[in-house]
Motif scaffolding. Structure first.
Motif, PDB file in Angstrom:
ATOM      1  N   ASP A  98       0.808  -1.208   0.000  1.00  0.00           N
ATOM      2  CA  ASP A  98       0.000   0.000   0.000  1.00  0.00           C
ATOM      3  C   ASP A  98       0.847   1.267   0.000  1.00  0.00           C
ATOM      4  O   ASP A  98       0.458   2.266  -0.578  1.00  0.00           O
ATOM      5  N   GLY A  99       1.953   1.250   0.682  1.00  0.00           N
ATOM      6  CA  GLY A  99       2.804   2.427   0.763  1.00  0.00           C
ATOM      7  C   GLY A  99       2.137   3.555   1.521  1.00  0.00           C
ATOM      8  O   GLY A  99       1.216   3.350   2.308  1.00  0.00           O
ATOM      9  N   LEU A 100       2.600   4.737   1.278  1.00  0.00           N
ATOM     10  CA  LEU A 100       2.099   5.923   1.953  1.00  0.00           C
ATOM     11  C   LEU A 100       0.861   6.438   1.212  1.00  0.00           C
ATOM     12  O   LEU A 100       0.947   6.869   0.068  1.00  0.00           O
ATOM     13  N   ARG A 101      -0.288   6.396   1.864  1.00  0.00           N
ATOM     14  CA  ARG A 101      -1.531   6.823   1.218  1.00  0.00           C
ATOM     15  C   ARG A 101      -1.489   8.280   0.775  1.00  0.00           C
ATOM     16  O   ARG A 101      -2.039   8.647  -0.246  1.00  0.00           O
ATOM     17  N   ALA A 102      -0.837   9.122   1.562  1.00  0.00           N
ATOM     18  CA  ALA A 102      -0.783  10.548   1.256  1.00  0.00           C
ATOM     19  C   ALA A 102      -0.128  10.815  -0.094  1.00  0.00           C
ATOM     20  O   ALA A 102      -0.420  11.827  -0.729  1.00  0.00           O
ATOM     21  N   ALA A 103       0.726   9.907  -0.536  1.00  0.00           N
ATOM     22  CA  ALA A 103       1.390  10.079  -1.830  1.00  0.00           C
ATOM     23  C   ALA A 103       0.390  10.032  -2.984  1.00  0.00           C
ATOM     24  O   ALA A 103       0.691  10.503  -4.086  1.00  0.00           O
ATOM     25  N   GLN A 104      -0.790   9.495  -2.729  1.00  0.00           N
ATOM     26  CA  GLN A 104      -1.824   9.410  -3.765  1.00  0.00           C
ATOM     27  C   GLN A 104      -2.653  10.687  -3.883  1.00  0.00           C
ATOM     28  O   GLN A 104      -3.469  10.811  -4.788  1.00  0.00           O
ATOM     29  N   LEU A 105      -2.446  11.650  -2.973  1.00  0.00           N
ATOM     30  CA  LEU A 105      -3.242  12.880  -2.984  1.00  0.00           C
ATOM     31  C   LEU A 105      -2.951  13.687  -4.243  1.00  0.00           C
ATOM     32  O   LEU A 105      -1.817  14.052  -4.507  1.00  0.00           O
ATOM     33  N   SER A 106      -4.005  13.947  -4.994  1.00  0.00           N
ATOM     34  CA  SER A 106      -3.852  14.769  -6.199  1.00  0.00           C
ATOM     35  C   SER A 106      -4.754  15.993  -6.159  1.00  0.00           C
ATOM     36  O   SER A 106      -4.517  16.946  -6.889  1.00  0.00           O
ATOM     37  N   GLU A 107      -5.789  15.949  -5.296  1.00  0.00           N
ATOM     38  CA  GLU A 107      -6.688  17.095  -5.213  1.00  0.00           C
ATOM     39  C   GLU A 107      -7.469  17.094  -3.907  1.00  0.00           C
ATOM     40  O   GLU A 107      -7.596  16.076  -3.242  1.00  0.00           O
ATOM     41  N   VAL A 108      -7.930  18.286  -3.569  1.00  0.00           N
ATOM     42  CA  VAL A 108      -8.831  18.479  -2.438  1.00  0.00           C
ATOM     43  C   VAL A 108     -10.050  19.178  -3.028  1.00  0.00           C
ATOM     44  O   VAL A 108     -10.092  20.395  -3.128  1.00  0.00           O
ATOM     45  N   ARG A 109     -11.020  18.379  -3.469  1.00  0.00           N
ATOM     46  CA  ARG A 109     -12.207  18.932  -4.140  1.00  0.00           C
ATOM     47  C   ARG A 109     -13.045  19.793  -3.213  1.00  0.00           C
ATOM     48  O   ARG A 109     -13.527  20.848  -3.589  1.00  0.00           O
ATOM     49  N   ASP A 110     -13.246  19.311  -2.005  1.00  0.00           N
ATOM     50  CA  ASP A 110     -14.078  20.011  -1.027  1.00  0.00           C
ATOM     51  C   ASP A 110     -13.251  20.175   0.241  1.00  0.00           C
ATOM     52  O   ASP A 110     -13.150  19.243   1.051  1.00  0.00           O
ATOM     53  N   ALA A 111     -12.638  21.343   0.404  1.00  0.00           N
ATOM     54  CA  ALA A 111     -11.729  21.573   1.529  1.00  0.00           C
ATOM     55  C   ALA A 111     -12.440  21.372   2.867  1.00  0.00           C
ATOM     56  O   ALA A 111     -11.883  20.761   3.781  1.00  0.00           O
ATOM     57  N   LYS A 112     -13.668  21.857   2.977  1.00  0.00           N
ATOM     58  CA  LYS A 112     -14.389  21.746   4.243  1.00  0.00           C
ATOM     59  C   LYS A 112     -14.652  20.281   4.600  1.00  0.00           C
ATOM     60  O   LYS A 112     -14.424  19.853   5.728  1.00  0.00           O
ATOM     61  N   ALA A 113     -15.103  19.488   3.631  1.00  0.00           N
ATOM     62  CA  ALA A 113     -15.352  18.062   3.883  1.00  0.00           C
ATOM     63  C   ALA A 113     -14.053  17.329   4.198  1.00  0.00           C
ATOM     64  O   ALA A 113     -14.007  16.481   5.092  1.00  0.00           O
ATOM     65  N   ALA A 114     -12.996  17.663   3.469  1.00  0.00           N
ATOM     66  CA  ALA A 114     -11.707  17.012   3.704  1.00  0.00           C
ATOM     67  C   ALA A 114     -11.179  17.341   5.095  1.00  0.00           C
ATOM     68  O   ALA A 114     -10.709  16.455   5.814  1.00  0.00           O
ATOM     69  N   LEU A 115     -11.258  18.599   5.480  1.00  0.00           N
ATOM     70  CA  LEU A 115     -10.752  18.996   6.791  1.00  0.00           C
ATOM     71  C   LEU A 115     -11.601  18.424   7.921  1.00  0.00           C
ATOM     72  O   LEU A 115     -11.069  18.014   8.952  1.00  0.00           O
ATOM     73  N   THR A 116     -12.909  18.370   7.719  1.00  0.00           N
ATOM     74  CA  THR A 116     -13.778  17.762   8.727  1.00  0.00           C
ATOM     75  C   THR A 116     -13.434  16.284   8.887  1.00  0.00           C
ATOM     76  O   THR A 116     -13.303  15.788  10.013  1.00  0.00           O
ATOM     77  N   GLY A 117     -13.257  15.595   7.773  1.00  0.00           N
ATOM     78  CA  GLY A 117     -12.873  14.180   7.818  1.00  0.00           C
ATOM     79  C   GLY A 117     -11.497  13.981   8.416  1.00  0.00           C
ATOM     80  O   GLY A 117     -11.266  13.038   9.186  1.00  0.00           O
ATOM     81  N   LEU A 118     -10.560  14.856   8.083  1.00  0.00           N
ATOM     82  CA  LEU A 118      -9.214  14.763   8.634  1.00  0.00           C
ATOM     83  C   LEU A 118      -9.245  14.988  10.144  1.00  0.00           C
ATOM     84  O   LEU A 118      -8.581  14.264  10.893  1.00  0.00           O
ATOM     85  N   GLY A 119     -10.019  15.954  10.598  1.00  0.00           N
ATOM     86  CA  GLY A 119     -10.155  16.183  12.036  1.00  0.00           C
ATOM     87  C   GLY A 119     -10.701  14.963  12.749  1.00  0.00           C
ATOM     88  O   GLY A 119     -10.220  14.578  13.827  1.00  0.00           O
ATOM     89  N   ARG A 120     -11.691  14.326  12.143  1.00  0.00           N
ATOM     90  CA  ARG A 120     -12.284  13.110  12.719  1.00  0.00           C
ATOM     91  C   ARG A 120     -11.239  11.986  12.751  1.00  0.00           C
ATOM     92  O   ARG A 120     -11.110  11.281  13.754  1.00  0.00           O
ATOM     93  N   LEU A 121     -10.491  11.838  11.652  1.00  0.00           N
ATOM     94  CA  LEU A 121      -9.444  10.809  11.597  1.00  0.00           C
ATOM     95  C   LEU A 121      -8.396  11.049  12.681  1.00  0.00           C
ATOM     96  O   LEU A 121      -7.991  10.116  13.386  1.00  0.00           O
ATOM     97  N   LEU A 122      -7.953  12.280  12.835  1.00  0.00           N
ATOM     98  CA  LEU A 122      -6.942  12.582  13.846  1.00  0.00           C
ATOM     99  C   LEU A 122      -7.472  12.332  15.252  1.00  0.00           C
ATOM    100  O   LEU A 122      -6.734  11.871  16.128  1.00  0.00           O
ATOM    101  N   GLN A 123      -8.750  12.608  15.486  1.00  0.00           N
ATOM    102  CA  GLN A 123      -9.370  12.294  16.782  1.00  0.00           C
ATOM    103  C   GLN A 123      -9.356  10.781  17.012  1.00  0.00           C
ATOM    104  O   GLN A 123      -9.014  10.317  18.110  1.00  0.00           O
ATOM    105  N   GLU A 124      -9.709  10.015  15.996  1.00  0.00           N
ATOM    106  CA  GLU A 124      -9.712   8.562  16.114  1.00  0.00           C
ATOM    107  C   GLU A 124      -8.297   8.031  16.343  1.00  0.00           C
ATOM    108  O   GLU A 124      -8.103   7.062  17.090  1.00  0.00           O
ATOM    109  N   VAL A 125      -7.311   8.649  15.711  1.00  0.00           N
ATOM    110  CA  VAL A 125      -5.915   8.262  15.929  1.00  0.00           C
ATOM    111  C   VAL A 125      -5.553   8.470  17.392  1.00  0.00           C
ATOM    112  O   VAL A 125      -4.963   7.589  18.031  1.00  0.00           O
ATOM    113  N   CYS A 126      -5.895   9.631  17.942  1.00  0.00           N
ATOM    114  CA  CYS A 126      -5.607   9.906  19.355  1.00  0.00           C
ATOM    115  C   CYS A 126      -6.269   8.866  20.256  1.00  0.00           C
ATOM    116  O   CYS A 126      -5.636   8.347  21.185  1.00  0.00           O
ATOM    117  N   GLU A 127      -7.516   8.562  19.999  1.00  0.00           N
ATOM    118  CA  GLU A 127      -8.237   7.579  20.817  1.00  0.00           C
ATOM    119  C   GLU A 127      -7.590   6.204  20.715  1.00  0.00           C
ATOM    120  O   GLU A 127      -7.441   5.502  21.725  1.00  0.00           O
TER     121      GLU A 127
END
Length: 151
Positions: A75-104
């Motif tokens: 799989d490698g580094l998933r972030a290397a596959q990033l080519s666009e952020v179509r909806d910044a608000k949705a992406a940031l909301t999802g990223l915030g949720r992911l980071l919260q889950e990582v902390c937990e």
């Protein structure tokens, strides 16, 4: 690949992580994604969020826990596959949720770390994820203020 899809893949990876090492790898993946999204928005995002996005990119790049655990070769580094952020608000909301889950997830495994080095890696990962969440929240606030001003 769009950021929202990569975030979803990262959330699935974290949910399937079964060992301390797996959780640290997923924390590393999430931080690399925070760095990539932050760097992307610092370049092409709305002017109002570029400074905070640069901070997110910097914070995401500080976690070195992946050096202790290898990402799956297939799989490698998933972030290397990033080519666009179509909806910044949705992406940031999802990223915030992911980071919260990582902390937990890190809180739940930190006590089962077999060695002191892995324990401190988990603590570092929690600190970095928390800092990245703060940057995400700041960017979302700027986006919301921008939307209010445009309305």
């Amino acid at each position: 690949m769009d950021a929202v899809l990569i975030i979803a893949a990262s959330r699935r990876g974290l949910a399937q992580a079964s060992t301390v090492e797996d959780v640290v790898v997923e924390a590393w993946q999430a931080q690399a994604l925070a760095e990539a999204i932050g760097s992307h928005l610092a370049i092409v995002g709305p002017y109002e969020v570029r400074s905070r996005a640069r901070g997110l990119g910097d914070a995401g790049g500080r976690f070195s826990g992946g050096l202790l655990c290898q990402a799956p070769a297939t799989d490698g580094l998933r972030a290397a596959q990033l080519s666009e952020v179509r909806d910044a608000k949705a992406a940031l909301t999802g990223l915030g949720r992911l980071l919260q889950e990582v902390c937990e997830a890190l809180v739940s495994v930190v006590c089962s770390a077999d060695e002191e080095g892995m324990y401190w890696t988990c603590v570092e990962a929690m600190d970095t994820a928390d800092e990245s969440r703060d940057h995400v929240a700041g960017i979302l606030e700027k986006l919301e203020a921008r939307e209010r001003n445009l309305a």
